[in-house]
Design a protein around this motif. Structure first.
Motif, PDB file in Angstrom:
ATOM      1  N   SER A   1       0.792  -1.261   0.018  1.00  0.00           N
ATOM      2  CA  SER A   1       0.065   0.029   0.183  1.00  0.00           C
ATOM      3  C   SER A   1       0.923   1.294  -0.012  1.00  0.00           C
ATOM      4  O   SER A   1       0.651   2.253  -0.586  1.00  0.00           O
ATOM      5  CB  SER A   1      -1.067   0.061   1.155  1.00  0.00           C
ATOM      6  OG  SER A   1      -0.460  -0.145   2.456  1.00  0.00           O
TER       7      SER A   1
ATOM      8  N   ASN B   1       0.772   3.945  -3.077  1.00  0.00           N
ATOM      9  CA  ASN B   1       0.687   5.314  -2.912  1.00  0.00           C
ATOM     10  C   ASN B   1       1.664   6.083  -3.635  1.00  0.00           C
ATOM     11  O   ASN B   1       1.557   7.078  -4.230  1.00  0.00           O
ATOM     12  CB  ASN B   1       0.808   5.465  -1.481  1.00  0.00           C
ATOM     13  CG  ASN B   1      -0.522   6.007  -0.822  1.00  0.00           C
ATOM     14  OD1 ASN B   1      -1.399   6.356  -1.469  1.00  0.00           O
ATOM     15  ND2 ASN B   1      -0.724   5.549   0.586  1.00  0.00           N
TER      16      ASN B   1
ATOM     17  N   TYR C   1      -6.227   4.682  -3.439  1.00  0.00           N
ATOM     18  CA  TYR C   1      -6.432   3.795  -2.515  1.00  0.00           C
ATOM     19  C   TYR C   1      -7.462   2.639  -3.026  1.00  0.00           C
ATOM     20  O   TYR C   1      -7.205   1.374  -2.436  1.00  0.00           O
ATOM     21  CB  TYR C   1      -7.406   4.468  -1.429  1.00  0.00           C
ATOM     22  CG  TYR C   1      -7.692   3.628  -0.259  1.00  0.00           C
ATOM     23  CD1 TYR C   1      -6.761   3.057   0.641  1.00  0.00           C
ATOM     24  CD2 TYR C   1      -8.974   3.344  -0.010  1.00  0.00           C
ATOM     25  CE1 TYR C   1      -7.104   2.097   1.752  1.00  0.00           C
ATOM     26  CE2 TYR C   1      -9.485   2.501   1.054  1.00  0.00           C
ATOM     27  CZ  TYR C   1      -8.669   1.936   1.746  1.00  0.00           C
ATOM     28  OH  TYR C   1      -9.020   1.099   2.987  1.00  0.00           O
TER      29      TYR C   1
END
Lengths: 317, 526
Positions: free
Chosen positions: A281, A285, A291
């Motif tokens: 994640s 990012n 997301y």
């Protein structure tokens, strides 16, 4: 006789997962400039620390053949208790102890519903998850409590020598202690035994119910500590804190080699599993993927990791 | 039932036509172990062909290859003279091959008819919907052919008896024009009268031209139905011949690979010592009634009885796994409150369960973990396990009991049945149990392993252990016990000394409480 070959077997599995993590890191190091910096790596470690501790708690439960869907609301619950106690003027260490004991109590409630009322763990903790979360929402009336004392927030955001986050240190200590407990203690062996075959464990004289109760209480304490780390890091206790943490905790355990039928799983594997999710994640990012797409990627990774394991099993045959 | 048979072309000789199924040089290896080595199995039309062999001889693997579950590494299969290529197990129905597995593959919550035609349900004109009326009618017809019209097609399979479920399995196998039926240990779970019914069915199928491959451990099954017999041993075909009842000893020899003079080891010299266990007036609600008995060190106490006589419940009650309503358990002359297996173990009792996979072994754990499971208290201090002690104990028992394994780190699920049973025995020897209850200690394990288990039992009584052996096999009860208790419907109905042990005597006590269906005696076989 090749005594150690089974150990090798387990080690190769962790190596596979570790390789996956490494590949992810290399990929993000190449595709982004900021991934491979001390600041970012420590950032990942800090952010993942809460998830790692929750996942360790979940691994204990999964190894015993049970499941805990209430870890997310446990996180919020302990944040609430610690924050409320401190707001009421309770000394910080005492407030933290109170939160820890509350977490153990939540674990005991889970164990009670499972062992005394005889409800299967999935349903039992599905129910308690909703109950715990509901209580938090009622007490906080849906409003976060912010502005926590710095005597408290350092555990989540403070740094040793100005660079090494305390949260990471706590995570490491907990990981080592829990890994040794699971592998080397009688309690740990019993957890695996119950997870492999509860009837056989019972008929071997293992106190099945007692071990289950202890297991939920211990993981309740871990979850409570994770909840405080989270509250300390963001300097607020939110009623929605920890939502869906159970999904990531289960995913980390499973990526790390745990089996939902019980009897399998290791702390080292779970940590690698949690970091795969954390790195993914963070990296996505940095790449700039939003997301929502990260959710998709994490799902794919979970399935791919377990699929690889399935393939390995098949090849062995 | 014989439609579609076409002999297989002119170029094939008469000899070919004789065989419905012929395998040529079938070989199969798992990793480095050769489990089948050049098997030439020949099955004639309309015969009952017994396939014999110990556990691990390769019978199941061969059947899995015939039914497309596994692919052979080499060799070919000729069916009706033509090469048979099955890519998916479901295709066997197209060839008229059916199989009844030892462990039934029925879906308990579906009806009899739904189970029989699963995957091949008659469809309504609207695709995807099932023609239930035809489904039930076809199933009823099929069951009638099997003389089982008492089974209603609409009943849920879960409500049927084991024998009825087996008939449903047979119906399922026959449902598509079957010419070759494979039956794996079909009598294992049946009572004598049910076995008779099954044999009638087999004879009828044979008369209608169906060839049957009959896999069994039970030599006594053969006389009634078998025409020819093939013996497998260690993955090789040892012999193939016409069967007659004088061949039994020879066949057993071929299966075992050594001359087997006796099934039981010679009884060593040991003497009954002092009383170790005494049960007084034991009651368990609805299961056990007023049980009194004593057991002694240096004695094998057999417990016989029909299925459901309460033998396992008695063992579990003594072991603290069953709630006792009243009664007393005395150990070494002292009354004990045994309310959990934990307490029973502390008193020196060990219990080897009837179903080792379900409640004995932890299949996913190592031998080391399985052997030490009941003794971790002794191998740990302050809650920490001393691994070197666990390891040493595991190695010791693997050696002593001659467990065939690659090492103490091997997973229990990868062992053969006989070796798994030894692992569970090792668990209790490791715990130094003084009173050992063995529930069906040799069920489902091969002749060699049985013999070894018997030897171990003798070693144990020789060392002064109290051995209590529950068994449904009368020869085993008679061959091994020094004294026998016979149970019937939760009561002890008879006690026999070694000299008075005879099958019919035991059976009479076992059926003491008014027989409902005479002859249905799982103990009375062989």
């Amino acid at each position: 006789m090749d005594v150690k070959f089974n150990k090798k077997e387990r080690n190769t599995q962790i190596l596979f997962t570790l390789m996956g993590l490494l590949i992810l890191c290399i990929f993000f190091s190449i595709t982004t400039e900021s991934f491979l910096t001390q600041r970012n790596l420590l950032n990942i470690a800090t952010q993942t620390s809460v998830a790692v501790i929750v996942a360790i708690a979940e691994t204990y439960i999964i190894a015993s053949g049970c499941i805990d869907l209430s870890v997310g609301s446990g996180v919020a619950f302990s944040g609430l208790i610690a924050a409320t106690a401190m707001k009421a003027g309770m000394p910080v260490p005492l407030a933290m102890l109170l939160a820890l004991m509350t977490g153990m109590m939540l674990g005991a409630v889970n164990a009670f519903v499972i062992t005394v009322l005889g409800i299967v763990p999935f349903i039992a903790t599905l129910g308690t998850n909703s109950i715990f979360r509901g209580i938090v929402l009622v007490i906080m009336d849906g409003v976060p409590m912010s502005g926590l004392k710095s005597e408290f927030t350092w555990i989540g955001s403070g740094k040793l020598f100005g660079w090494l986050p305390w949260a990471v240190i706590f995570m490491a200590v907990i990981a080592v202690v829990m890994a040794v407990l699971l592998k080397k203690s009688k309690f740990g062996r019993y957890v695996y035994a119950i997870g492999s075959n509860e009837q056989a464990a019972f008929l071997s004289g293992i106190p099945v119910k007692k071990i289950k109760v202890m297991n939920y209480i211990i993981s309740g304490a871990l979850v409570a500590f994770a909840g405080m780390l989270l509250a300390a890091r963001v300097s607020s206790a939110a009623p929605t804190a920890g939502e869906l943490y159970e999904t990531n905790a289960i995913a980390a355990s499973v990526i790390g080699g745990a089996s939902l039928t019980g009897g399998k799983g290791s702390i080292a594997g779970t940590i690698v599993g949690a970091f795969i999710i954390g790195v993914l994640s963070n990296g996505l990012n940095l790449i700039g993927l939003n997301y929502f797409w990260q959710q998709v990627a994490i799902g794919v990774v979970i399935i791919a990791a377990v699929f690889l394991e399935v393939v390995r099993e098949r090849l062995k045959k | 039932m014989l439609s579609g048979r076409d002999g297989g072309g002119k170029e094939l000789g008469n000899e070919m036509k004789e065989y419905l199924l012929e395998t040529r040089g079938i070989s199969k290896s798992f990793s480095t172990v050769k489990v089948l080595d050049g098997i030439d199995l020949k099955i004639k039309r309309g015969e009952v062909h017994a396939l014999l062999g110990e556990n691990g001889a390769g019978k199941s693997t061969l059947m899995k290859i015939l039914t497309g579950v596994l692919e052979p590494d080499g060799g070919e299969i000729l069916y009706e003279g033509k090469p048979l290529h099955i890519r998916h197990p479901r295709e066997i129905y197209d060839y008229g091959i059916g199989i009844v597995y030892q462990e039934f593959n029925l879906l308990p919550d579906l009806t009899v008819a739904e189970n029989i035609f699963i995957g091949r349900e008659p469809a309504l004109p609207l695709k995807g919907f099932i023609n239930d009326r035809r489904l039930n009618r076809d199933a009823a017809n099929l069951l009638e052919q099997l003389n089982c019209s008492s089974i209603s097609p609409g009943r849920k399979v879960a409500t049927l008896s084991v024998a009825q479920q087996q008939m449903v399995e047979i119906g399922k196998a026959l449902s598509s024009n079957c010419r070759l039926l494979i039956m794996d240990e079909p009598t294992a779970a049946l009572t004598d009268s049910e076995i008779e019914t099954l044999f009638d069915t087999i004879r009828r199928l044979k008369a209608s031209g169906v060839a049957i491959i009959y896999i069994s451990h039970r030599m006594s099954d053969l006389d009634a139905i078998v025409d020819r017999v093939t013996v497998l041993r260690d993955g090789k075909l040892i012999s193939e011949r016409k069967y007659d009842c004088t061949l039994k000893d020879l066949l057993i020899q071929e299966m075992v690979g050594r001359e087997l003079n006796q099934k039981f080891p010679p009884r060593p010299d040991y003497k009954r010592g002092k009383k170790t266990l005494e049960v007084k007036g034991l009651n368990v609600a609805d299961k056990l009634f007023d049980i009194h008995f004593q057991a002694y060190e240096g004695e094998i106490l057999g417990i016989a009885g029909l299925m459901g006589a309460g033998r396992t419940e008695l063992a579990r009650a003594i072991f603290g796994a069953e709630r006792i309503t009243s009664g007393e358990i005395w150990i070494d002359g002292v009354r004990k409150q045994i309310t959990s297996p934990n307490k029973a173990i502390a008193e020196g009792i060990g219990y080897i369960t009837e179903d080792r996979k379900k409640d004995g072994l932890m299949l996913e754990q190592t031998l080391r973990d399985n052997i030490s499971a009941a003794s971790l208290d002794q191998f740990s201090r302050n809650g920490w396990v001393k691994d070197y002690q666990v390891e040493a104990a595991a190695e010791e028992y693997i050696r002593k009991m001659r467990i065939k394994t690659r090492g103490s780190g091997q997973l229990a699920k990868t062992l053969s049945g006989g070796n798994q049973q030894k692992v569970i025995l090792a668990r209790w020897l490791c715990r130094k149990s003084r009173i050992l209850i063995l529930d069906e200690p040799t069920r489902g394990i091969d002749v060699n392993a049985k013999y070894e288990i018997y030897e171990l039992m003798y070693q144990l009584v020789g060392q002064g252990v109290t051995v209590i052996m529950i068994s449904s096999e009368l020869p085993e009860i008679i061959g091994m016990s020094d004294r026998v208790l016979v149970m019937c419907e939760g009561k002890i109905t008879g006690e026999l000394a070694a000299v008075e042990l005879e099958q019919d005597k035991i059976l009479r006590y076992a059926m003491a409480n008014g027989m409902k269906d005479s002859g249905s005696s799982p103990v009375g076989r062989e």
